[in-house]
Design an enzyme around this catalytic site. Sequence first.
Site, PDB file in Angstrom:
ATOM      1  N   GLY A 267       0.765  -1.266   0.254  1.00  0.00           N
ATOM      2  CA  GLY A 267       0.050  -0.028   0.289  1.00  0.00           C
ATOM      3  C   GLY A 267       0.741   1.308   0.068  1.00  0.00           C
TER       4      GLY A 267
ATOM      5  N   GLY B 149      -0.675   4.666  -1.329  1.00  0.00           N
ATOM      6  CA  GLY B 149      -1.686   5.391  -0.573  1.00  0.00           C
ATOM      7  C   GLY B 149      -1.190   6.302   0.187  1.00  0.00           C
TER       8      GLY B 149
ATOM      9  N   ASP C 298       0.431  -8.089  -6.157  1.00  0.00           N
ATOM     10  CA  ASP C 298      -0.986  -7.861  -5.432  1.00  0.00           C
ATOM     11  C   ASP C 298      -1.273  -8.615  -4.234  1.00  0.00           C
ATOM     12  OD1 ASP C 298      -3.996  -8.065  -5.745  1.00  0.00           O
ATOM     13  OD2 ASP C 298      -3.725  -6.899  -7.424  1.00  0.00           O
TER      14      ASP C 298
ATOM     15  N   ALA D 247      -4.943  -1.966   1.286  1.00  0.00           N
ATOM     16  CA  ALA D 247      -6.435  -2.399   1.389  1.00  0.00           C
ATOM     17  C   ALA D 247      -7.531  -1.663   0.397  1.00  0.00           C
ATOM     18  CB  ALA D 247      -6.879  -1.705   2.891  1.00  0.00           C
TER      19      ALA D 247
ATOM     20  N   THR E 252      -8.319  -0.773  12.328  1.00  0.00           N
ATOM     21  CA  THR E 252      -8.999   0.608  12.198  1.00  0.00           C
ATOM     22  C   THR E 252     -10.288   0.684  12.962  1.00  0.00           C
ATOM     23  OG1 THR E 252     -10.869   1.578  10.638  1.00  0.00           O
ATOM     24  CG2 THR E 252     -10.302  -0.857  10.234  1.00  0.00           C
TER      25      THR E 252
ATOM     26  N   GLU F 200     -13.202   1.411  12.230  1.00  0.00           N
ATOM     27  CA  GLU F 200     -14.177   1.171  11.825  1.00  0.00           C
ATOM     28  C   GLU F 200     -14.717  -0.575  12.392  1.00  0.00           C
ATOM     29  OE1 GLU F 200     -16.911   1.665   9.400  1.00  0.00           O
ATOM     30  OE2 GLU F 200     -16.233   3.540  10.064  1.00  0.00           O
TER      31      GLU F 200
ATOM     32  N   TYR G 202     -16.329  -3.391   5.050  1.00  0.00           N
ATOM     33  CA  TYR G 202     -14.754  -3.052   5.160  1.00  0.00           C
ATOM     34  C   TYR G 202     -14.404  -3.457   6.592  1.00  0.00           C
ATOM     35  CZ  TYR G 202     -10.801   0.183   6.291  1.00  0.00           C
ATOM     36  OH  TYR G 202      -9.785   0.647   6.707  1.00  0.00           O
TER      37      TYR G 202
ATOM     38  N   LYS H 181     -11.731  -5.977   8.219  1.00  0.00           N
ATOM     39  CA  LYS H 181     -10.573  -5.906   9.026  1.00  0.00           C
ATOM     40  C   LYS H 181     -10.680  -6.382  10.330  1.00  0.00           C
ATOM     41  CE  LYS H 181      -8.110  -2.434   6.522  1.00  0.00           C
ATOM     42  NZ  LYS H 181      -6.718  -2.345   6.714  1.00  0.00           N
TER      43      LYS H 181
HETATM   44  P1  NAP Z   1      -5.244   4.266   0.790  1.00  0.00           P
HETATM   45  O1  NAP Z   1      -4.811   5.654   0.481  1.00  0.00           O
HETATM   46  O2  NAP Z   1      -6.662   3.775   0.204  1.00  0.00           O
HETATM   47  O3  NAP Z   1      -4.050   3.218   0.276  1.00  0.00           O
HETATM   48  C1  NAP Z   1      -4.629   1.904   0.106  1.00  0.00           C
HETATM   49  C2  NAP Z   1      -3.478   1.343  -0.770  1.00  0.00           C
HETATM   50  O4  NAP Z   1      -3.412  -0.079  -0.597  1.00  0.00           O
HETATM   51  C3  NAP Z   1      -3.031   1.833  -1.840  1.00  0.00           C
HETATM   52  O5  NAP Z   1      -1.523   2.065  -2.180  1.00  0.00           O
HETATM   53  C4  NAP Z   1      -3.594   0.719  -2.795  1.00  0.00           C
HETATM   54  O6  NAP Z   1      -2.936   0.890  -4.368  1.00  0.00           O
HETATM   55  C5  NAP Z   1      -3.408  -0.312  -2.179  1.00  0.00           C
HETATM   56  N1  NAP Z   1      -3.992  -1.598  -2.408  1.00  0.00           N
HETATM   57  C6  NAP Z   1      -5.288  -1.782  -2.614  1.00  0.00           C
HETATM   58  N2  NAP Z   1      -5.840  -3.020  -3.047  1.00  0.00           N
HETATM   59  C7  NAP Z   1      -4.543  -3.647  -3.275  1.00  0.00           C
HETATM   60  C8  NAP Z   1      -4.029  -5.029  -3.837  1.00  0.00           C
HETATM   61  N3  NAP Z   1      -5.208  -5.676  -4.030  1.00  0.00           N
HETATM   62  N4  NAP Z   1      -2.843  -5.239  -3.734  1.00  0.00           N
HETATM   63  C9  NAP Z   1      -1.883  -4.466  -3.600  1.00  0.00           C
HETATM   64  N5  NAP Z   1      -2.088  -3.154  -3.094  1.00  0.00           N
HETATM   65  C10 NAP Z   1      -3.573  -2.846  -3.041  1.00  0.00           C
HETATM   66  O7  NAP Z   1      -5.352   4.201   2.401  1.00  0.00           O
HETATM   67  P2  NAP Z   1      -4.602   4.946   3.412  1.00  0.00           P
HETATM   68  O8  NAP Z   1      -5.656   5.923   4.010  1.00  0.00           O
HETATM   69  O9  NAP Z   1      -3.162   5.079   3.196  1.00  0.00           O
HETATM   70  O10 NAP Z   1      -4.712   3.475   4.858  1.00  0.00           O
HETATM   71  C11 NAP Z   1      -3.598   2.809   4.775  1.00  0.00           C
HETATM   72  C12 NAP Z   1      -4.254   1.468   5.693  1.00  0.00           C
HETATM   73  O11 NAP Z   1      -4.839   2.040   6.904  1.00  0.00           O
HETATM   74  C13 NAP Z   1      -5.256   0.780   4.795  1.00  0.00           C
HETATM   75  O12 NAP Z   1      -5.129  -0.600   5.309  1.00  0.00           O
HETATM   76  C14 NAP Z   1      -6.564   1.332   5.619  1.00  0.00           C
HETATM   77  O13 NAP Z   1      -7.512   0.316   5.557  1.00  0.00           O
HETATM   78  C15 NAP Z   1      -5.964   1.354   7.130  1.00  0.00           C
HETATM   79  N6  NAP Z   1      -6.662   2.379   7.791  1.00  0.00           N
HETATM   80  C16 NAP Z   1      -6.862   3.927   7.238  1.00  0.00           C
HETATM   81  C17 NAP Z   1      -7.319   4.726   8.014  1.00  0.00           C
HETATM   82  C18 NAP Z   1      -7.409   6.406   7.806  1.00  0.00           C
HETATM   83  O14 NAP Z   1      -8.064   7.099   8.254  1.00  0.00           O
HETATM   84  N7  NAP Z   1      -6.458   6.667   6.560  1.00  0.00           N
HETATM   85  C19 NAP Z   1      -7.842   4.549   9.402  1.00  0.00           C
HETATM   86  C20 NAP Z   1      -7.501   3.164   9.761  1.00  0.00           C
HETATM   87  C21 NAP Z   1      -7.069   2.211   9.015  1.00  0.00           C
HETATM   88  P3  NAP Z   1      -3.334   1.543  -5.426  1.00  0.00           P
HETATM   89  O15 NAP Z   1      -2.915   2.786  -5.293  1.00  0.00           O
HETATM   90  O16 NAP Z   1      -2.978   0.842  -6.421  1.00  0.00           O
HETATM   91  O17 NAP Z   1      -4.798   1.724  -5.335  1.00  0.00           O
HETATM   92  O1  F7E Z   2     -16.458   9.372   5.999  1.00  0.00           O
HETATM   93  C1  F7E Z   2     -19.536  10.934   6.094  1.00  0.00           C
HETATM   94  C2  F7E Z   2     -19.577   9.470   6.211  1.00  0.00           C
HETATM   95  O2  F7E Z   2     -15.430   8.169   3.865  1.00  0.00           O
HETATM   96  C3  F7E Z   2     -16.398   9.965   7.315  1.00  0.00           C
HETATM   97  C4  F7E Z   2     -11.190   5.261   5.868  1.00  0.00           C
HETATM   98  O3  F7E Z   2      -9.789   5.483   5.752  1.00  0.00           O
HETATM   99  O4  F7E Z   2     -11.443   5.969   7.937  1.00  0.00           O
HETATM  100  C5  F7E Z   2     -11.986   6.057   6.771  1.00  0.00           C
HETATM  101  O5  F7E Z   2     -13.466   5.535   6.672  1.00  0.00           O
HETATM  102  C6  F7E Z   2     -17.774  10.282   7.381  1.00  0.00           C
HETATM  103  C7  F7E Z   2     -18.783   9.075   7.411  1.00  0.00           C
HETATM  104  O6  F7E Z   2     -14.249   8.142   6.211  1.00  0.00           O
HETATM  105  C8  F7E Z   2     -19.552  12.349   3.031  1.00  0.00           C
HETATM  106  O7  F7E Z   2     -20.815   9.040   6.160  1.00  0.00           O
HETATM  107  C9  F7E Z   2     -20.791  12.693   4.919  1.00  0.00           C
HETATM  108  O8  F7E Z   2     -19.693   9.079   8.396  1.00  0.00           O
HETATM  109  O9  F7E Z   2     -14.355  10.087   5.041  1.00  0.00           O
HETATM  110  P1  F7E Z   2     -15.012   8.860   5.158  1.00  0.00           P
HETATM  111  P2  F7E Z   2     -14.596   6.745   6.915  1.00  0.00           P
HETATM  112  O10 F7E Z   2     -15.775   6.072   6.417  1.00  0.00           O
HETATM  113  O11 F7E Z   2     -14.794   7.100   8.390  1.00  0.00           O
HETATM  114  C10 F7E Z   2     -11.583   4.997   8.691  1.00  0.00           C
HETATM  115  C11 F7E Z   2     -10.832   4.945  10.077  1.00  0.00           C
HETATM  116  C12 F7E Z   2     -10.877   3.725   7.943  1.00  0.00           C
HETATM  117  O12 F7E Z   2     -10.313   2.785   8.337  1.00  0.00           O
HETATM  118  C13 F7E Z   2     -11.305   3.826   6.419  1.00  0.00           C
HETATM  119  O13 F7E Z   2     -10.076   3.240   5.494  1.00  0.00           O
HETATM  120  O14 F7E Z   2     -18.279  11.277   6.643  1.00  0.00           O
HETATM  121  N1  F7E Z   2     -19.868  11.830   5.179  1.00  0.00           N
HETATM  122  N2  F7E Z   2     -20.711  12.945   3.652  1.00  0.00           N
HETATM  123  C14 F7E Z   2     -19.241  11.349   3.740  1.00  0.00           C
HETATM  124  N3  F7E Z   2     -18.231  10.608   3.538  1.00  0.00           N
HETATM  125  C15 F7E Z   2     -17.838  10.589   2.268  1.00  0.00           C
HETATM  126  N4  F7E Z   2     -16.813   9.715   1.652  1.00  0.00           N
HETATM  127  N5  F7E Z   2     -18.417  11.520   1.303  1.00  0.00           N
HETATM  128  C16 F7E Z   2     -19.446  12.261   1.355  1.00  0.00           C
HETATM  129  O15 F7E Z   2     -19.828  13.009   0.792  1.00  0.00           O
END
Ligand code: NAP
Ligand code: F7E
Length: 344
Positions: free
Chosen positions: A11, A14, A61, A85, A128, A130, A151, A155
Amino acid sequence: MKKKKRALITGITGQDGSYVAELLVRKGYEVFGLVRRSSNDPFVRLKELIRERKITILYGDMRDSGAIRRALERAEPDEIYNLAAQSDVGISFMCPEEAGEINYHGLGRLVHAVLDGRLRSKIYQASTSEMFGSAKPPQNENTPFQPVSPYGVAKLRAHEDYVVGYRKKYPDLFICSGILFNHESPRRGQHFVTRKISISLAKIKLGLQDYVELGNLNARRDWGYAGDFVEAMWLMLQREKPADYVIATGQVHTVRDFVNETAKALDMHIAWSGSGTREVGKTEAGKVIVRVNKKFFRPVEVDHLLGDSGKARRELGWKPRVSFEDLAAMMAKADLEAVASENK
Ligand code: NAP
Ligand code: F7E
């Protein structure tokens, strides 16, 4: 001379992957990144580090056991950051199989490749908030999980089976989970709500867009800065014994608050009126710039996530540095500059 530490990041293209890669390069690691084939250029963020050969890209992948095994043989990592992811919660309702395949089985393939290869690599798994889903806030390591999205379920299965479960089954395996609450940055994917807001308001400010449509404005999240959160990932892997940690700021805000804060950073003050899907946000001049559209509501919503990261603060010495207000301002400023320069 001391041998350079080696890390494999899945990843890496990302948001978090790019920050971890930069952090590890700064710390003197030899960094490898697993990247899946894409028809577009996936390397926008890390071009320079790749050109300077500070990062080596390995194609693979998370659905391909052989590719994962070969990446491990090549990288021989001391540390693995499993960040790959399908990370979009809303999309996981439409594509639940994909969420299971990558977010659950992907970790299984990686862990088995480490075990089969008798590697000593320490593994970080990106869990996460979530997974808490509808559990009552504040949530910490002892809160029972109640995920509501495919999701979150995928996880949680990965966390329970391959992190907690395999740690018991294989005492020599070092695997830990960071249960991270939402963390954002100017590198956040454009479909996540914070970035959608920062880009849209920047375009509205520059007269390039009329309004933005959002879903649930009342959803509450604990939003931190990705640059702070990746430090916690690294700290977890420096421990002698693996353990899981909640990483969060301990501050909660609504989506509406994020709109207000972003608008403030752009000198655009918003007045709200109406309720439900009729709620609108207007400028001081009375122009509607925020609307609600049912299309952006989830089939099941997580209403309130607020993390208690006391354990990480005590045991890792970790704490967030960037405030909610500074995060919104950082994203607003970055998007204003980027949009302005694209439209010069
Ligand atoms: P992101 O920007 O969506 O990055 C996801 C990465 O996973 C990208 O590099 C994507 O590659 C790669 N990927 C997806 N499917 C794949 C596959 N089949 N094989 C290989 N690589 C693949 O996510 P992020 O925000 O950086 O989050 C990083 C991790 O933390 C994720 O696991 C996410 O679920 C978790 N997480 C994120 C948050 C948050 O708030 N950001 C919070 C809690 C947990 P491509 O560029 O090719 O799509
Ligand atoms: O939504 C609300 C939506 O898509 C946040 C991922 O990184 O964090 C992320 O998941 C909130 C939700 O993030 C829109 O319904 C309102 O309540 O930015 P989000 P997420 O779903 O919290 C967790 C920790 C992860 O692990 C995930 O990978 O915002 N919301 N209006 C909206 N959300 C989106 N996307 N778009 C809207 O227009």
